[in-house]
Design an enzyme around this catalytic site. Structure first.
Site, short mmCIF file in Angstrom:
data_model
loop_
_atom_site.label_atom_id
_atom_site.label_comp_id
_atom_site.label_asym_id
_atom_site.label_seq_id
_atom_site.Cartn_x
_atom_site.Cartn_y
_atom_site.Cartn_z
N ASP A 272 0.06 5.13 0.88
CA ASP A 272 -0.17 6.05 1.94
C ASP A 272 -0.06 5.42 3.17
O ASP A 272 -0.94 4.48 3.49
CB ASP A 272 -1.59 7.13 1.77
CG ASP A 272 -1.36 7.89 0.60
OD1 ASP A 272 -0.33 8.24 -0.05
OD2 ASP A 272 -2.46 7.89 -0.06
N THR B 199 -2.73 1.20 -4.47
CA THR B 199 -2.96 2.28 -3.68
C THR B 199 -4.41 2.86 -3.99
O THR B 199 -4.88 3.20 -5.29
CB THR B 199 -2.03 3.47 -3.95
OG1 THR B 199 -2.55 4.33 -3.05
CG2 THR B 199 -1.78 3.75 -4.87
N GLN C 190 -6.86 5.94 -4.32
CA GLN C 190 -6.59 7.22 -4.46
C GLN C 190 -7.82 7.72 -4.88
O GLN C 190 -8.13 8.41 -5.77
CB GLN C 190 -5.58 7.75 -5.57
CG GLN C 190 -4.16 7.07 -5.35
CD GLN C 190 -3.36 7.92 -3.85
OE1 GLN C 190 -3.87 9.10 -3.65
NE2 GLN C 190 -2.94 7.04 -2.99
N ASP D 211 0.71 -1.29 -0.05
CA ASP D 211 0.15 0.02 -0.06
C ASP D 211 0.81 1.10 0.01
O ASP D 211 1.94 1.07 0.36
CB ASP D 211 -1.01 0.00 1.23
CG ASP D 211 -1.90 1.15 1.50
OD1 ASP D 211 -2.15 1.50 0.41
OD2 ASP D 211 -1.93 1.85 2.63
#
Length: 187
Positions: free
Chosen positions: A9, A50, A52, A7
């Protein structure tokens, strides 16, 4: 094929409650660039998966995301590592897509692209949805306590997939993987 999915963030870079929206806001978690380098040097293919939704919410653009990812690639390469691919879901929960974690679409695509075995693939994340996505395909979930990881463990510890392993940081995970790779194998 030895594949590790990360991942972004909260695992590779610092997370923000108001979204990481620009290259200036993209700041690596301490030790994460070295961690990716260690995984690369240990022979792993490293991919990023990820969510987003800031794109779908119009907080930032695909161009902003591309600039952040260029910075991530540059810093990882400077540390001696390689990210072999980045997958992102721009959708919000309301879009009901199959790629937004915890749904497994993005993870299935990555595993298929690298012709990896799901059962041998790790996903390192800081949220329950990360771990649920890899668990849905029969992979190996790892929770790091950076980003939202501590909150995930305290609020959802009882919901974590059965075989979840917990590490303080991505660097700690990478050191565990390197030890696993150098441990003598039983006959």
């Amino acid at each position: 094929m030895k594949l590790i999915i990360l991942d972004r963030d909260g695992v590779i870079n610092q997370d923000r409650d108001d979204f990481v929206k620009s290259v200036d806001e993209w700041i690596p978690v301490e030790g994460s660039m070295d961690a990716v380098a260690f995984l690369t040097q240990a022979g792993y293919t490293v991919a990023v998966a990820t969510n987003q939704s800031g794109i779908g919410r119009k907080y930032f653009t695909v161009q902003n995301l591309t600039e952040m990812h260029a910075k991530m690639h540059r810093l990882v390469r400077q540390a001696g590592g390689e990210i072999n691919g980045i997958w992102f879901c721009p959708h919000t929960d309301a879009d009901n897509c199959n790629c937004r974690k915890p749904k497994p679409g993005m993870i299935e695509d990555i595993i298929g692209r690298f012709n990896a075995q799901a059962s041998e693939t790790w996903l390192v994340g800081d949220s329950l949805r990360d771990l649920q996505a890899i668990d849905a395909v029969g992979g190996k979930p790892a929770l790091v306590l950076t980003g939202k990881g501590k909150k995930t463990l305290s609020q959802h510890g009882h919901e974590l997939p059965e075989h979840t392993q917990v590490f303080d940081t991505l660097l700690d995970f990478s050191q565990y993987i390197m030890q696993e790779n150098t441990a003598p194998q039983a006959d």
